[in-house]
Design an enzyme around this catalytic site. Structure first.
Site, PDB file in Angstrom:
ATOM      1  N   ASP A 124      -6.756   5.161 -46.296  1.00  0.00           N
ATOM      2  CA  ASP A 124      -6.252   5.175 -47.269  1.00  0.00           C
ATOM      3  C   ASP A 124      -5.584   4.954 -47.483  1.00  0.00           C
ATOM      4  OD1 ASP A 124      -7.739   5.835 -50.490  1.00  0.00           O
ATOM      5  OD2 ASP A 124      -6.255   6.769 -50.464  1.00  0.00           O
ATOM      6  N   HIS A 290     -16.663   6.540 -47.640  1.00  0.00           N
ATOM      7  CA  HIS A 290     -15.067   5.827 -47.276  1.00  0.00           C
ATOM      8  C   HIS A 290     -13.849   7.399 -46.158  1.00  0.00           C
ATOM      9  CE1 HIS A 290     -10.959   4.585 -48.692  1.00  0.00           C
ATOM     10  NE2 HIS A 290     -11.085   6.506 -49.546  1.00  0.00           N
TER      11      HIS A 290
END
Length: 310
Positions: A124, A290
């Site tokens: 991320d 994610h």
């Protein structure tokens, strides 16, 4: 608090890592030019730096780091503005949270630990910092692994309604101070829970001790503000840096991993995108959302070990 012998006066030794996580790792605080960075390190072998994403801390690596430490010396750091690292001001142009400055912090973290060159793994936001590090320090970054991202420049250049709906926070957090800070701060636990549980998985996937760390750190108004500055920088000064480097590609080998139930899988041909930005690209999706390192730690660690040892 003890000075750790042999690491110099810029490093403060704090003993063991987070209770229940990072067993056998040591915790340090390292002074960089513009921040104080909190990190844990352990293991033996070639150095690997792990960088977390939003809205997390180094705790996200607590299942993967011990596996990597069987083969490597692993450093897991809190980015400036996050976790227990310091939260300097971003400045009027948000340069204090440019990925260039955040990456420079991490180079300064590795130096007193004895590592002039090292591999970087970023998830991320940490992946965006790692990407910038590979461009700014090609002589230092030996390998780059990015988890569940495509480059910031590509994202903004191709953003559409579907992206804006899925990643609305990109556009919410960049609003001028102090709109997002006030709204998030009104109930930071609720916002954190919605973010952690909203990208292809539920919040129950996170270990209780890790989730408690995320809550503790995100309740700090300084963390909320700093994380907004991170995103404001991404939409301003980071794009200036990216435009200046347009056409340059990462020189070192690059591994891209992403979740097959996440937004990145749905919106992008991940490997083809990264081949616009790096010469040597490989990777695959994993059966998760994610948060690869916490949803699929075994597979994530296996892929990283294979790549980093190759």
């Amino acid at each position: 608090m003890l000075w750790y012998a042999g690491l110099g006066e810029s490093v403060v030794y704090f003993g063991k890592g987070i209770i229940g996580m990072f067993e056998g790792f040591e915790r340090v605080r390292i002074e960089t030019e513009g921040a104080t960075i909190n990190a844990v390190y352990g293991g033996e072998g070639p150095p690997v730096l792990l960088l977390h994403g939003y809205p997390q801390t180094r705790a996200m690596w607590h299942l993967v780091a011990p596996r990597l430490a069987e083969y490597f010396t692993v450093v897991a750091a809190d980015l400036r503005g996050y976790g227990d690292s310091s939260k300097p001001e971003g400045g009027p142009d948000h340069a204090g949270y440019s990925k260039r400055v955040m990456g420079a912090d991490q180079v300064e973290v590795m130096e007193p630990l004895g590592f002039g060159s090292f591999a970087v793994v970023g998830h991320d936001r940490g992946g965006r910092v790692a990407h910038r590090m590979a461009l700014d320090y090609p002589e230092r970054v030996t390998k780059l692994a990015v988890l569940d991202i495509v480059p910031t420049h590509w994202v903004f250049a191709t953003a559409d309604k579907e992206f804006a709906t899925a990643y609305y926070h990109w556009f919410f957090l960049i609003q001028p101070y102090d709109l997002p800070e006030r709204l998030i701060g009104a109930d930071s636990d609720y916002f954190l829970r919605k973010k952690l549980g909203g990208w292809g998985t539920g919040a129950e996937v996170f270990a209780p001790e890790a989730y408690a760390e995320y809550e503790r750190c995100f309740r700090d108004p300084k963390t909320i503000h700093a994380s907004c500055e991170d995103y404001r920088a991404a939409a301003t000064i980071d794009l200036v840096h990216d435009e200046a480097d347009r056409g340059r590609r990462v020189e070192c080998p690059l591994l891209a991993l992403w979740g097959e139930r996440g937004v990145v899988e749905r919106l992008y041909d991940v490997l083809e995108v990264w081949r616009e930005y790096a010469h040597d690209v490989r990777g695959r999706s994993l059966p998760c959302g994610h948060y690869l390192a916490e949803e699929r730690p075994e597979e994530t660690a296996e892929d990283l070990v294979s790549f980093l040892k190759d």
